[in-house]
Design an enzyme around this catalytic site. Structure first.
Site, PDB file in Angstrom:
ATOM      1  N   ASP A  32     -27.514 -66.110   7.696  1.00 36.11           N
ATOM      2  CA  ASP A  32     -26.246 -66.068   8.709  1.00 36.11           C
ATOM      3  C   ASP A  32     -26.551 -67.255   9.796  1.00 36.11           C
ATOM      4  OD1 ASP A  32     -24.740 -64.688  10.979  1.00 36.11           O
ATOM      5  OD2 ASP A  32     -24.961 -63.020   9.514  1.00 36.11           O
ATOM      6  N   GLY A  71     -20.724 -62.774   4.735  1.00 37.77           N
ATOM      7  CA  GLY A  71     -20.501 -63.493   5.863  1.00 37.77           C
ATOM      8  C   GLY A  71     -19.275 -63.936   6.061  1.00 37.77           C
ATOM      9  N   ILE A  73     -15.961 -64.464   9.753  1.00 37.88           N
ATOM     10  CA  ILE A  73     -15.319 -63.791  11.011  1.00 37.88           C
ATOM     11  C   ILE A  73     -14.721 -62.363  10.337  1.00 37.88           C
ATOM     12  CG2 ILE A  73     -13.637 -63.996  12.619  1.00 37.88           C
ATOM     13  CD1 ILE A  73     -14.174 -67.026  12.537  1.00 37.88           C
ATOM     14  N   TYR A 135      -6.719 -63.112   8.514  1.00 35.43           N
ATOM     15  CA  TYR A 135      -7.910 -62.685   7.874  1.00 35.43           C
ATOM     16  C   TYR A 135      -7.732 -62.315   6.436  1.00 35.43           C
ATOM     17  CZ  TYR A 135     -11.913 -59.452   7.254  1.00 35.43           C
ATOM     18  OH  TYR A 135     -12.830 -58.796   6.882  1.00 35.43           O
ATOM     19  N   SER A 164     -12.447 -49.042   5.500  1.00 36.31           N
ATOM     20  CA  SER A 164     -12.819 -49.294   7.137  1.00 36.31           C
ATOM     21  C   SER A 164     -14.583 -48.652   6.782  1.00 36.31           C
ATOM     22  CB  SER A 164     -12.120 -48.478   7.911  1.00 36.31           C
ATOM     23  OG  SER A 164     -11.799 -47.333   7.375  1.00 36.31           O
ATOM     24  N   CYS A 165     -15.418 -49.554   6.921  1.00 35.01           N
ATOM     25  CA  CYS A 165     -16.790 -49.153   6.911  1.00 35.01           C
ATOM     26  C   CYS A 165     -17.070 -49.036   8.368  1.00 35.01           C
ATOM     27  CB  CYS A 165     -17.453 -49.996   6.066  1.00 35.01           C
ATOM     28  SG  CYS A 165     -19.116 -49.309   5.817  1.00 35.01           S
ATOM     29  N   ARG A 172      -6.557 -42.981  10.712  1.00 34.04           N
ATOM     30  CA  ARG A 172      -6.319 -43.801   9.598  1.00 34.04           C
ATOM     31  C   ARG A 172      -7.684 -43.622   8.916  1.00 34.04           C
ATOM     32  NH1 ARG A 172      -8.269 -49.256   9.026  1.00 34.04           N
ATOM     33  NH2 ARG A 172      -7.465 -50.238   7.042  1.00 34.04           N
TER      34      ARG A 172
END
Length: 278
Positions: A32, A71, A73, A135, A164-165, A172
């Site tokens: 990272d 890895g 944004i 994104y 969506s974790c 949603r």
């Protein structure tokens, strides 16, 4: 497996993957841009590296048999910010993996690669890209890059379109939730399946209201166990009435489908930073 590399090890999802991945190999190289990631697990070594730097990525991937690439944004941002870690970084990972002879890249793609599809369409893994943000566009690039490196250079890839974790805090997520346990199972199956070629799979738990179809990826053996329906009554009772004309309510990408390009999609999602501490 002798050596496995995890990018994005300091992130929220990466923090939950480090320990289980360390048990799949003799040596886990976690990487990272952070200065450090805390106490290391047995067999784990940390290498600080910037995804936008090919030389740093190349050094971090030395000897890797597989790469689990998380890895990036992790939110919508101006294109100039997305370009380095998310787009150039993807190229750097695949190119370094190829040059080092790695067999497979397991990639944290996203529902935002197809985020403008309506939630009322039960979409499969073969639908054309339909990104909702810069994104999401970067995820499309990486998926196409992965296919090309498989077809031209023989590097396998499993592109996991995560929905969506995170903890279920909104309506949603009752359909889109991926629990951490199911995330770990999904990544493990992406690593230990003998042959994957180029594959796409949705990262979603066994939710009654899941808006995507994973049947074409059944060969991976991913069988999620958790179900967000347990949260439905409480979440729906406190949620304001949804607007069916609002892309943020109607589309797969949720808030990412309605924000202006370059503006945060996660700001309104109430994501809890529950990264695992070592």
């Amino acid at each position: 497996m002798k050596r496995l590399v995890l990018t994005g090890a300091a992130g929220r999802l990466g923090s939950h993957l480090r320990e289980p991945l360390s048990k799949l190999c003799e040596e886990l190289i976690s990487t990272d841009i952070a200065e450090d990631i805390g106490t290391l697990y047995p067999g784990e070594r940390y290498v600080q590296a910037d995804l936008a730097s090919y030389d740093q990525v190349h050094d971090a991937l030395e000897g890797a048999e597989m790469v689990v690439h998380f890895g990036a944004i992790g939110d919508e941002a101006p294109f100039e910010q997305i370009l380095g870690p998310n787009i150039v970084g993807a190229y750097n990972v695949w190119e370094a993996a190829f040059r080092h002879g790695a067999r497979r890249v397991v990639y944290a793609s996203s529902i935002h690669a197809v985020g403008m599809y309506p939630k009322t369409e039960f979409i499969g893994t073969d639908v054309p890209h339909r990104p909702d943000t810069y994104y999401g566009l970067a995820k499309c690039f990486a998926e196409d890059l992965a296919r090309m490196y498989w077809e031209k250079r023989g590097v396998e890839a499993v592109c996991m379109r995560i929905l969506s974790c995170a903890q279920v805090t909104n309506a949603r997520a009752v359909g889109s939730w991926l629990s951490y346990d199911d995330l770990i199972q999904l990544v493990t199956r992406a690593v230990d399946t003998p042959v994957t070629g180029f594959s796409v799979v949705y990262g979603v738990s066994n939710n009654d209201r899941a808006p995507v179809d994973n049947s074409a990826a059944s060969f991976l053996g991913y069988r999620p166990r958790d179900n967000a329906e347990q949260f439905a009554e409480e979440i729906f009772a406190k949620e304001p009435r949804t607007d069916p004309q609002d892309p943020g309510h109607m589309c797969q990408g949720g808030p990412f489908a309605s924000v202006e390009l370059g503006h945060s999609g996660t700001a309104s999602m109430g994501i809890v930073d529950d990264r695992k501490k070592t």
